[in-house]
Design an enzyme around this catalytic site. Structure first.
Site, PDB file in Angstrom:
ATOM      1  N   HIS A   7      72.821  14.747  -4.126  1.00 13.20           N
ATOM      2  CA  HIS A   7      73.590  15.332  -5.222  1.00 13.20           C
ATOM      3  C   HIS A   7      72.827  16.460  -5.887  1.00 13.20           C
ATOM      4  CE1 HIS A   7      71.260  12.116  -7.290  1.00 13.20           C
ATOM      5  NE2 HIS A   7      71.202  12.959  -8.302  1.00 13.20           N
ATOM      6  N   HIS A  79      68.544  18.957 -11.702  1.00 15.22           N
ATOM      7  CA  HIS A  79      67.745  18.594 -10.533  1.00 15.22           C
ATOM      8  C   HIS A  79      68.618  18.530  -9.284  1.00 15.22           C
ATOM      9  CE1 HIS A  79      69.023  14.461 -11.871  1.00 15.22           C
ATOM     10  NE2 HIS A  79      69.076  14.224 -10.577  1.00 15.22           N
ATOM     11  N   GLU A 130      64.523  15.216  -6.993  1.00 17.11           N
ATOM     12  CA  GLU A 130      64.575  13.757  -6.929  1.00 17.11           C
ATOM     13  C   GLU A 130      64.636  13.364  -5.452  1.00 17.11           C
ATOM     14  OE1 GLU A 130      68.236  12.170  -8.567  1.00 17.11           O
ATOM     15  OE2 GLU A 130      67.362  10.180  -8.849  1.00 17.11           O
TER      16      GLU A 130
HETATM   17 CO    CO Z   1      69.849  12.411  -9.782  1.00 21.02          CO
END
Ligand code: CO
Length: 134
Positions: A7, A79, A130
């Site tokens: 994502h 992020h 991440e």
């Molecule tokens: Co995330």
């Protein structure tokens, strides 16, 4: 090592208004807002054929995205999240290359209930990254 883009997370001041932009202007399928109290955010998931966008609004006084939104009041990309098959092996490799991991590099349970680590934007070209064990 690096896998699929899981994502892109976008911090926004108003997640319902943000969801409406994706739904109405881009024709996206958006979820209802989900309050993740433990993570200090309310999230709307935007489904895409090849990945997801997560629209995040601060939740509570200690939200981890509050400072980011102070610097970016209209919102912004917070992020990106990549999947890895083995997070422990990924952390080992990152350490061996001198990459900076936030905290001690101990995986935490992320917003999707899976182990994650965050990598420092100063090392990763200005982008908070991440890694999620898929
Ligand atoms: Co995330």
């Amino acid at each position: 090592m690096i896998g699929r883009l899981n994502h892109v997370a976008i911090a926004v001041p108003d997640v319902e208004a943000a969801a409406a932009v994706y739904r109405d202007s881009l024709g996206a399928t958006v979820s209802a807002p989900v309050a993740l109290g433990e993570h200090g955010v309310t999230v709307v998931f935007v489904d895409m054929p090849n990945s997801k966008i997560e629209l995040m609004e601060p939740l509570g006084a200690d939200s981890p995205i509050a400072a980011f939104l102070e610097r970016n009041p209209a919102g912004g990309v917070h992020h990106v999240c990549f999947e890895v098959a083995d997070l422990g092996a990924a952390v080992e490799r990152l350490r061996s290359t001198g990459a900076r991991i936030i905290g001690r590099g101990e995986p935490k349970i992320g917003a999707h209930g899976k182990p994650v680590v965050f990598l420092h934007p100063k090392y990763f070209l200005g982008t908070l990254v991440e890694l999620e064990e898929a």
